[in-house]
Scaffold this active site. Structure first.
Site, short mmCIF file in Angstrom:
data_model
loop_
_atom_site.label_atom_id
_atom_site.label_comp_id
_atom_site.label_asym_id
_atom_site.label_seq_id
_atom_site.Cartn_x
_atom_site.Cartn_y
_atom_site.Cartn_z
N LYS B 53 0.81 -1.14 0.15
CA LYS B 53 -0.04 0.04 0.04
C LYS B 53 0.89 1.34 0.00
O LYS B 53 0.49 2.27 -0.50
CB LYS B 53 -1.11 -0.05 1.33
CG LYS B 53 -2.16 -1.04 1.04
CD LYS B 53 -2.91 -1.24 2.55
CE LYS B 53 -3.88 -2.40 2.22
NZ LYS B 53 -4.66 -2.52 3.46
N GLN B 97 -4.40 -1.49 9.61
CA GLN B 97 -4.25 -2.86 8.89
C GLN B 97 -5.05 -3.92 9.72
O GLN B 97 -4.39 -4.19 11.00
CB GLN B 97 -2.75 -3.40 8.61
CG GLN B 97 -2.69 -4.54 7.92
CD GLN B 97 -3.33 -4.30 6.52
OE1 GLN B 97 -3.15 -3.55 5.60
NE2 GLN B 97 -3.87 -5.48 6.10
N ASP B 120 -10.55 3.42 4.41
CA ASP B 120 -11.17 2.14 4.16
C ASP B 120 -12.81 2.04 3.98
O ASP B 120 -13.13 0.96 3.31
CB ASP B 120 -10.73 1.36 5.26
CG ASP B 120 -9.41 0.30 4.95
OD1 ASP B 120 -9.07 0.33 3.58
OD2 ASP B 120 -8.66 -0.05 5.72
#
Lengths: 297, 297
Positions: B53, B97, B120
């Site tokens: 990422k 994460q 997200d």
């Protein structure tokens, strides 16, 4: 064989009896559930709905108060009231009667309500929690439908439920609830709507059909398979000179013909609407109980 | 006729080019998009994902920083960091994460992230807004799937989409996006899952099948109708002694046989995963732009 009628009154009465018991138990521990209702303008339907909700509340021992604003009230004034109600410890549930006048930003008003007092279950954070499978206030109509199915002993697990309609208050939340991985969920769910070319091709495959389209008679007998369970969420006024009020209420389902084919069907009036009303009080009591727990009661 | 392959790389490259342009334009006006990544423990997959990422971010000019905690870190320490990142004006996106170690309450951590930095799209308030049809951060995988369909010129309006899987990060949000009343939506949507007795009986009816079941090869050729569009969200490791790594990645679709029947199919690897990664950066740039607008930039 004609369908069995799934009476909303029976289910609502049972829920209200549970709610009344819970109100009693909370009241004995010093917490009287309290619902604040906010209304803007003089829409006759809204006036009637609020009156009905407060009457229901009184019947089970829930206190309520009504705050009314004139039609031309600005956004800030409504927000200021909500902020005050959010802060008031004695207020457990806040309900803003919709629709609001067009100059008011409805989304912003709903987001203003403290999520822990959002007894309609319309705040996006509560909608999100519901979709994610977390504990939260469930919107009253879909929650009421789940209660009716459970009451009638209709297992949804592994069954195919076709929902007709994708509104924010019925179709979408109901679909999301039915597919959750938990008791009362685990259904295979199809959502049809105005952009579905042939709704009948889907409803004919359904074990359970829920119609929340807002149009009278959209579900006809040829769209239902023999033995299906049919839940009618529609409440439509149609002119009826023979009625003293000049109109009568009918659902979204062509009741007479569908009832000859279905195994179980909800009537309108006397169906989902009554249970929806009961679920608001269920949520209010839940809000009061949670508030009490937060205070360590 | 074998299916056309819908390459994720092609779609991702186009999105990343747009993102890079937007980063440039923001940077020229004094705002450099910035992503903070939080990681707890040393799960090798998480380490690799975060590395990927950050590499993607650098490629388009987005700054990033990584905060790592040892496995045994407590809830409060992670919350304290998130609170600080929430307050920092220069941080536009925060990504925690997942999965987190089992002693940490993942739901609470996600709710702690400021919704306007939740790139997200996992915060319940953003999930709720998405379901209600409001503007918000969309979760990366379902958003990426919509981008792929649009890129390939696949109209979803009025088509029957069958989604296999009901996870919080793919199946549920995708179903909710596809049935919205707006461009890119208006599909009739069916959601199947582990409690669906005969998934093939649904997928065989679909114009578009999306498989996000997390099990290799669950969609076989007999479950797909001739000419269907097939989107494979699965990423499964299977042992492969002939590969230098000892394993290879395959999807949830039995690719070879389904590709002979479908009209369009996404590969694994090289499909949805690449576009998912691009959408995170899309959201980060959107967060930066919104932050700039809020500051009146």
């Amino acid at each position: 064989m004609p369908a069995q009628i799934l009476s909303g009154k029976e289910v609502a009465d049972r829920i209200l009896a549970d709610v009344a018991k819970e109100v009693d138990s909370l009241a004995r521990s010093g917490c009287r559930p309290f619902l604040a209702v906010v209304r803007v303008g003089d829409d006759p339907a809204s006036v009637a709905y609020v009156r009905g909700k407060r009457k229901d509340a009184a019947r089970v021992g829930i206190l309520s108060e009504e705050h009314t604003f004139p039609e031309e009230t600005g956004q800030e004034d409504v927000c200021a009231l909500i902020d005050r109600l959010n802060r008031e410890e004695g207020v457990h549930g806040i309900l803003v009667q919709l629709p609001l006048p067009p100059h008011i930003d409805e989304e912003a008003i709903i987001e203003r309500i403290a999520p822990e007092k959002d007894v309609d279950g319309f705040h996006p954070v509560n909608v999100g929690r519901m979709v994610l499978g977390q504990e939260t206030f469930l919107p009253c109509t879909p929650h009421g439908i789940l209660m009716m199915l459970r009451h009638a002993g209709v297992e949804v697990r592994g069954r195919h439920v076709v929902v007709v309609g994708r509104s924010n208050i019925v179709g979408k939340p109901l679909a999301n609830l039915l597919l959750q991985k938990r008791e009362g969920g685990n259904a295979t769910v199809t959502v049809c709507h105005t952009a579905t070319p042939d709704i009948g091709s889907f409803t004919r495959q359904a074990d359970i059909v829920v119609v929340a389209a807002g149009r009278p008679g959209v579900l006809t007998a040829d769209m239902v398979r023999e033995g299906a369970v049919v839940i009618d969420v529609g409440i439509n006024r149609v002119e009826d000179p023979s009625s003293p009020r000049g109109y009568r209420l009918i659902g979204d389902v062509a009741f007479e013909e569908v009832a000859r084919k279905a195994s179980l069907i909800t009537p309108v009036p006397g169906g989902v609407g009554l249970v929806t009303r009961a679920m608001l009080l269920w949520n209010t009591v839940r809000a009061a109980r949670l508030a009490q727990e937060r205070r360590g009661g």
